[in-house]
Design a protein around this motif. Structure first.
Motif, PDB file in Angstrom:
ATOM      1  N   GLU A   1       0.816  -1.213   0.000  1.00 22.72           N
ATOM      2  CA  GLU A   1       0.000   0.000   0.000  1.00 22.72           C
ATOM      3  C   GLU A   1       0.852   1.266   0.000  1.00 22.72           C
ATOM      4  N   GLN A   2       2.144   1.102   0.079  1.00 24.04           N
ATOM      5  CA  GLN A   2       3.035   2.235   0.249  1.00 24.04           C
ATOM      6  C   GLN A   2       3.577   2.764  -1.080  1.00 24.04           C
ATOM      7  N   VAL A   3       3.879   4.068  -1.075  1.00 23.47           N
ATOM      8  CA  VAL A   3       4.662   4.685  -2.136  1.00 23.47           C
ATOM      9  C   VAL A   3       6.012   5.021  -1.520  1.00 23.47           C
ATOM     10  N   VAL A   4       7.062   4.456  -2.081  1.00 20.33           N
ATOM     11  CA  VAL A   4       8.392   4.536  -1.486  1.00 20.33           C
ATOM     12  C   VAL A   4       9.327   5.345  -2.376  1.00 20.33           C
ATOM     13  N   LEU A   5       9.948   6.346  -1.791  1.00 26.92           N
ATOM     14  CA  LEU A   5      10.987   7.105  -2.480  1.00 26.92           C
ATOM     15  C   LEU A   5      12.349   6.589  -2.037  1.00 26.92           C
ATOM     16  N   VAL A   6      13.175   6.210  -3.001  1.00 28.16           N
ATOM     17  CA  VAL A   6      14.563   5.842  -2.714  1.00 28.16           C
ATOM     18  C   VAL A   6      15.452   6.839  -3.434  1.00 28.16           C
ATOM     19  N   THR A   7      16.123   7.685  -2.690  1.00 31.79           N
ATOM     20  CA  THR A   7      16.983   8.674  -3.340  1.00 31.79           C
ATOM     21  C   THR A   7      18.267   8.006  -3.830  1.00 31.79           C
TER      22      THR A   7
ATOM     23  N   LYS B   1       4.820   0.680  -4.522  1.00 30.03           N
ATOM     24  CA  LYS B   1       5.063   1.593  -5.640  1.00 30.03           C
ATOM     25  C   LYS B   1       6.360   2.336  -5.329  1.00 30.03           C
ATOM     26  N   VAL B   2       7.201   2.510  -6.333  1.00 32.30           N
ATOM     27  CA  VAL B   2       8.561   2.985  -6.080  1.00 32.30           C
ATOM     28  C   VAL B   2       8.903   4.199  -6.935  1.00 32.30           C
ATOM     29  N   VAL B   3       9.435   5.218  -6.267  1.00 31.34           N
ATOM     30  CA  VAL B   3       9.992   6.385  -6.957  1.00 31.34           C
ATOM     31  C   VAL B   3      11.501   6.191  -7.029  1.00 31.34           C
ATOM     32  N   VAL B   4      12.007   6.000  -8.227  1.00 31.88           N
ATOM     33  CA  VAL B   4      13.443   5.812  -8.453  1.00 31.88           C
ATOM     34  C   VAL B   4      14.045   7.184  -8.738  1.00 31.88           C
ATOM     35  N   ASN B   5      14.632   7.768  -7.722  1.00 30.21           N
ATOM     36  CA  ASN B   5      15.222   9.100  -7.870  1.00 30.21           C
ATOM     37  C   ASN B   5      16.639   9.005  -8.441  1.00 30.21           C
ATOM     38  N   TYR B   6      16.968   9.946  -9.303  1.00 32.86           N
ATOM     39  CA  TYR B   6      18.321  10.005  -9.855  1.00 32.86           C
ATOM     40  C   TYR B   6      18.706  11.457 -10.047  1.00 32.86           C
ATOM     41  N   PHE B   7      20.012  11.684 -10.183  1.00 34.03           N
ATOM     42  CA  PHE B   7      20.528  13.029 -10.439  1.00 34.03           C
ATOM     43  C   PHE B   7      21.067  13.154 -11.855  1.00 34.03           C
ATOM     44  N   SER B   8      21.857  12.161 -12.283  1.00 39.04           N
ATOM     45  CA  SER B   8      22.451  12.241 -13.624  1.00 39.04           C
ATOM     46  C   SER B   8      22.301  10.950 -14.426  1.00 39.04           C
TER      47      SER B   8
ATOM     48  N   VAL C   1      13.208  18.825  -4.795  1.00 40.64           N
ATOM     49  CA  VAL C   1      12.655  17.750  -3.964  1.00 40.64           C
ATOM     50  C   VAL C   1      11.145  17.917  -3.824  1.00 40.64           C
ATOM     51  N   ASN C   2      10.685  19.129  -3.564  1.00 35.50           N
ATOM     52  CA  ASN C   2       9.243  19.376  -3.443  1.00 35.50           C
ATOM     53  C   ASN C   2       8.519  18.999  -4.733  1.00 35.50           C
ATOM     54  N   ASN C   3       9.097  19.363  -5.864  1.00 37.46           N
ATOM     55  CA  ASN C   3       8.485  19.039  -7.153  1.00 37.46           C
ATOM     56  C   ASN C   3       8.427  17.527  -7.373  1.00 37.46           C
ATOM     57  N   MET C   4       9.477  16.823  -6.950  1.00 37.23           N
ATOM     58  CA  MET C   4       9.495  15.367  -7.078  1.00 37.23           C
ATOM     59  C   MET C   4       8.383  14.728  -6.252  1.00 37.23           C
ATOM     60  N   PHE C   5       8.182  15.205  -5.041  1.00 30.16           N
ATOM     61  CA  PHE C   5       7.117  14.656  -4.194  1.00 30.16           C
ATOM     62  C   PHE C   5       5.750  14.895  -4.818  1.00 30.16           C
ATOM     63  N   GLN C   6       5.540  16.086  -5.376  1.00 31.33           N
ATOM     64  CA  GLN C   6       4.247  16.376  -5.994  1.00 31.33           C
ATOM     65  C   GLN C   6       4.043  15.544  -7.251  1.00 31.33           C
ATOM     66  N   HIS C   7       5.086  15.373  -8.046  1.00 33.61           N
ATOM     67  CA  HIS C   7       5.004  14.567  -9.261  1.00 33.61           C
ATOM     68  C   HIS C   7       4.647  13.132  -8.914  1.00 33.61           C
TER      69      HIS C   7
END
Length: 254
Positions: A5-11, A31-38, A68-74
């Motif tokens: 049931e979770q949405v997980v952000l992994v930076t 559900k997974v947010v795959v964060n990346y920089f480059s 970061v705020n924009n990523m959370f909203q997206h």
């Protein structure tokens, strides 16, 4: 909240430990947010391995609050629910090779600042971005990634160790402040991992020494650490907060 049931952000999850963590959450249905920089292509590969309907790759510099705020909203718009679990894993400008690190006579404050920004500032940004929705849900899980080198600084990673030591302080301070809102804040500290992009520069003899001196007689893998992180995101950890779990095969016992 159950894992699926979770949405997980992994930076910083396009490669190495972060990718292993993201895939571990995907395997249990989160559900997974795959964060990346480059590393956009690598992040998209992780998403494909998890499943395009279950994961999304989002670019953000975790040192920048607006991004970061924009990523959370997206992520919230994409999945139709807010991020409930944050794994602060991103590693900024660091490779694990003790022979090439600056020692006391040559290290500069800018190196410390880089690691403090990557550890403490980045975690502060994600916590501030996610708090309100977690409070509304009366549920949240924060897992910060540390290192066993804070307890056993056998190599001169002075800047890295200092950043992670400061992150322990933030972990415990936030555990106290956020606990009443149903938000758990913990840390998982691995040892040298076999083998990631960050540890690729480490000489093989170092891995051999660790293997011989570790009770489990093995070098910890990214998957080993990822499994421990799943515990802190699961209902089984509901009475645990403010803790630092060392996952290194027993090399450091505390």
């Amino acid at each position: 909240m159950e894992m699926n049931e979770q949405v997980v952000l992994v930076t910083g999850s396009s490669r190495g430990l972060g990718a292993a963590i993201a895939k571990a959450f995907g395997q249990v249905g989160a559900k997974v947010v795959v964060n990346y920089f480059s590393s956009k292509e690598k992040a998209e590969e992780v998403v494909e391995q998890i499943g395009n309907d279950q994961a999304i790759a989002l670019k953000a510099d975790v040192r920048n609050q607006t991004e970061v705020n924009n990523m959370f909203q997206h992520a919230k718009d994409h999945f139709g629910q807010p991020i409930s679990t944050i794994v602060n894993n991103a590693l900024i400008d660091f490779t694990f090779n003790g022979d090439e690190r600056n020692k006391l006579d040559t290290i500069g404050w800018d190196e410390f600042q880089t690691q403090l920004d990557g550890s403490v500032k980045a975690a502060l940004h994600t916590l501030q971005a996610g708090r309100n929705d977690m409070v509304k849900q009366q549920f949240g899980r924060i897992i910060n990634i540390g290192t066993n080198l804070v307890q056993n600084p056998v190599v001169p990673y002075h800047d890295y160790n200092t950043g992670k030591a400061a992150l322990i302080g933030l972990t415990r301070s936030m555990a106290k402040e956020l606990g009443a809102d149903g938000i758990g804040v913990n840390m998982v500290s691995g040892g040298l991992l076999r083998k990631t992009d960050a540890s690729a520069a480490t000489p093989d003899e170092v891995f051999n020494i660790i293997e011989e001196g570790t009770p489990l007689q093995k070098v910890t893998t990214p998957e080993d650490v990822a499994n421990a992180i799943l515990f802190f995101a699961s209902p089984w950890s509901r009475a645990v907060t403010g803790q630092n779990l060392i996952v290194d095969g027993g090399l450091v016992m505390k």
